[in-house]
Design an enzyme around this catalytic site. Sequence first.
Site, mmCIF file in Angstrom:
data_model
loop_
_atom_site.group_PDB
_atom_site.id
_atom_site.type_symbol
_atom_site.label_atom_id
_atom_site.label_comp_id
_atom_site.label_asym_id
_atom_site.label_seq_id
_atom_site.Cartn_x
_atom_site.Cartn_y
_atom_site.Cartn_z
ATOM 1 N N LYS A 1 -42.959 17.397 -33.628
ATOM 2 C CA LYS A 1 -43.869 16.256 -33.492
ATOM 3 C C LYS A 1 -45.244 16.663 -32.966
ATOM 4 C CE LYS A 1 -41.089 12.949 -34.813
ATOM 5 N NZ LYS A 1 -40.701 11.860 -33.917
ATOM 6 N N SER A 2 -45.555 17.951 -32.978
ATOM 7 C CA SER A 2 -46.846 18.414 -32.490
ATOM 8 C C SER A 2 -47.888 18.331 -33.602
ATOM 9 C CB SER A 2 -46.753 19.854 -31.982
ATOM 10 O OG SER A 2 -48.045 20.364 -31.707
#
Length: 355
Positions: free
Chosen positions: A107-108
């Site tokens: 999710k970066s």
Amino acid sequence: MAELDDMPFYDKPEWADVVPIPQDDGPNPLVPIAYTKEYSTTMDYFRAMCRAQEKSERALDLTKIVIELSPSHYTVWYYRQQLLKELNKDLKEELEWLEWMVNEHPKSYQIWHHRQVIVGRIAQSFVAHTTTTTTTPTTAQSTEAAFSFDDLPQSQKTAAQDLVNSELDFIAESLEDDTKNYHAWSYRQWVLAHFGLGPWWVGELAYTEELIGKDVRNNSAWNQRYFVVTNSPGGLTEEGVQREVQFAKSKIEQTPSNESPWVYLTGVLRKGNHPVTEIKEFCEGLLSVPRANFSPFVHATLLDIYEVEAKEQRSAASVEKAKEEAIMLAEKVDSIRSKYWNWRKTQLQKIDVVA
């Protein structure tokens, strides 16, 4: 992944000439962040690299160390991008490391964006190897095509197709863990658009159908399907409109209270310049299905249809039908938005009808 080593990099002889620069929080910091010694010392050395604008292998290694400690540090990512270019590094090796990073931090945003930058640079290299081209390489952030696939020489076509297929497979693997990962989907759309109208679009419709088949409520897959049918070679043809309308209808019959296929259905009609009244018979037929009769989307769509008919035909009967739908929504199937539906009912009274 950074190499494991018992000795911290800053204790090694090759770093002895660097004077670390501590973080300056001012004379009386109110709430200083409790960094670990490892991170604080690493950042002190990174600040020294930045001040000196050092473009070296050790600086590149340092960015990897910082990133693995703090994947969201966008300044370090940007510095790494500069170093990769200056040092003329193998970008495919960078993609291998990024695969590990995505698996660790799916999710970066910064990781996905960095992969986009790297793949964008590789795409530019295909244009650079073309002897005759009328296109200008775009930036990695652009959603425009980097080149015309048909204009590439065969060797570059093969390379481009291999890269795109590899990226789509990589993204699909990431989506297996989280089918609604926004960053993965955004990157997938960028890959398709950035590499232009090539053969990679062919299987994308089938891919979305597979995902929707597994989870009809996967709104991300529905969004991707709309992206595909409106952006793929040839665009949304009349045949495509009919195909997609039937596809959406079949999923609505399966789950009539699922918003995604309703939004998709009306979106395809609008994009294909088809009136919403075309699905009147379908929607009215759903009223005889008990579980569909309590779907707010059935009644909301019928309200829209009857309102269009009332305006176009100046029909008092259509106004009354529309009012019945507004009342149904306000009082029974979507009472949480009763004020909105009651407002819609008042607007119906303003329609000029033939007595």
